[in-house]
Design an enzyme around this catalytic site. Structure first.
Site, PDB file in Angstrom:
ATOM      1  N   THR A 193       0.852  -1.173   0.000  1.00 47.38           N
ATOM      2  CA  THR A 193       0.000   0.000   0.000  1.00 47.38           C
ATOM      3  C   THR A 193       0.883   1.216   0.000  1.00 47.38           C
ATOM      4  O   THR A 193       2.098   1.109   0.051  1.00 47.38           O
ATOM      5  CB  THR A 193      -0.917   0.010   1.229  1.00 47.38           C
ATOM      6  OG1 THR A 193      -1.769   1.138   1.149  1.00 47.38           O
ATOM      7  CG2 THR A 193      -0.140   0.045   2.513  1.00 47.38           C
ATOM      8  N   SER A 408      -0.170  23.639  -3.894  1.00 46.64           N
ATOM      9  CA  SER A 408      -0.524  25.045  -3.651  1.00 46.64           C
ATOM     10  C   SER A 408      -1.149  25.229  -2.272  1.00 46.64           C
ATOM     11  O   SER A 408      -1.445  24.283  -1.579  1.00 46.64           O
ATOM     12  CB  SER A 408      -1.489  25.524  -4.727  1.00 46.64           C
ATOM     13  OG  SER A 408      -2.666  24.750  -4.726  1.00 46.64           O
TER      14      SER A 408
END
Length: 408
Positions: A193, A408
């Site tokens: 994972t 961002s």
């Protein structure tokens, strides 16, 4: 938006004897966000790991593999989010090693008995000043009931923590299994994972534990995909503390099958939770391929369908443009596939038979299934008796937004 993602309450999460966890805010990811997690393991614990097959292996992955290869005990794990420490060259490798050394001093254990993990932005240097400054707080927070905090502490773009906890009876003894995972994008693990930690208080001999970790990854995390991208940092760790009074030394032991099945169920649930919380997902899709000649070709077909952007966007729109599934099957890489023997179901609706449209198929029936939050796609190849399953999700507008705005 998570798809039917069930998260246990904090009171339902069972501590695993021999495991303590502490979480701290180090300011690596965002201010005011827990992003540094430490696991301390009792002496005598056995640890095994499975790691990414991406050739661009992150520094912490390299250090984990080196420390495990030494064959000595593992006494602690340290996980940071917000920075992957991948694509960082020799300085990144030194930072991963220095992280182990810094934690080792605090716990009074050798650095080579510590495994480091990182997840986040690639190609950025790890802010060692913030990481090492946060370690004392994480160590001070160590406690047996730290799993819930850890599930939050390892998250990146995940919207919810991913936790599994259960008790099972093994050989007349009560055994606890608890685990956490993280991941929502860049998910086609091909090993395990994004990050997964599964612990039990049963005892498992080290050679058997290594093989079991591989088997568990293969039936769970190796059967999921969100976007077809394999991360540089994928890691799955299996821990057996031996505190429950049950020890399994070989696959022939009477208790082994029950313990393996319980651990596999936990790993599968943790893997599916990743898909249910995939970036922007609105549908959870099970792609089951039947009548394959072998497992390899079953998975080729399942992943071709699961990875197809055209298929995934069609499911997002609930648009039964199901020729896209047939096209994906056709390019899956089975050169001698006889499409005239192929059948395709969408839920309980037979869409295609003998390689063509079912004369009784109605598009309204297909759309009814596609509007559901959980969808089963069944494909029968007419080549043999092997079946396998892959779990995936749709692609939504939100997936693009999340990944466009990630830094961002």
């Amino acid at each position: 938006m998570a798809v039917n993602l069930q998260i246990p309450s904090e009171s339902e999460i069972l501590p695993v004897a021999g495991v303590e966890i502490g979480v701290a805010e180090a300011g690596i990811r965002k201010a005011g966000r827990r992003d540094l997690t430490v696991f301390r393991l009792a002496p005598g614990s056995a640890v095994a790991g499975v790691f990414t097959r991406n050739r661009f292996r992150a520094a912490p992955v390299q250090v984990c593999e080196a420390h495990l290869a030494q064959g000595g005990p593992i006494r602690a794990l340290v996980v940071n989010t917000g920075n992957a420490n991948a694509g960082t060259g020799a300085p990144g490798l030194k930072n991963a090693q220095d992280t182990c050394a810094a934690l080792g001093k605090l716990l009074d254990v050798p650095a080579e008995q510590i495994l480091p993990f990182s997840t986040g932005v690639i190609l950025e240097p790890l802010p060692m000043d913030r990481l090492t400054a946060g370690l004392p707080a994480a160590v001070a927070d160590l406690r047996a009931d730290g799993w819930y905090g850890a599930a939050h502490g390892i998250m990146t773009t995940d919207t919810l923590p991913k936790i599994h906890s259960r008790r099972v009876n093994i050989g007349g003894k009560t055994v606890t299994i608890t685990g956490i995972s993280k991941g929502a994008g860049m998910i086609r693990p091909n090993m395990a994972t994004m990050l997964g930690f599964l612990a039990t208080d049963a005892g498992i001999a080290q050679p058997l534990l290594r093989q079991l970790a591989i088997e568990l990854a293969d039936v769970s995390f190796n059967r999921i995909t969100v976007d077809g991208d394999t991360s540089t940092n994928d890691s799955f760790i299996l821990i057996a503390t031996g505190q429950a009074g049950v020890t399994v030394d070989s696959a022939g032991d009477a208790a082994y099958a029950a313990l393996r099945d319980a651990l596999a169920a936990a790993a599968t649930d943790l893997a599916q939770k990743i898909v249910r919380d995939a970036e922007g997902a609105t549908k959870f899709m099970t792609i089951r391929v039947e009548e394959a000649g072998n497992t390899e070709e079953a998975l080729k077909v399942a992943y071709a369908v699961a990875h197809s952007p055209l298929v995934k966007t069609a499911f997002f729109a609930s648009d039964p443009n199901l020729g896209r599934i047939l096209a994906a099957i056709g390019y899956a890489g089975i050169d001698d596939l006889d499409v005239s023997r192929l059948r395709l179901w969408l839920g309980d609706v037979l869409v295609a038979v003998d390689g063509g449209r079912n004369p009784d198929y109605q598009e309204a029936d297909g759309q009814r299934v596609m509007k559901q939050a959980e969808i089963l796609v069944r494909i029968a190849l007419g080549r043999g008796q092997v079946a396998d399953t892959v779990y995936t999700c749709d692609f939504s507008h939100e997936y693009v937004t999340i990944n466009a705005d990630y830094r961002s």
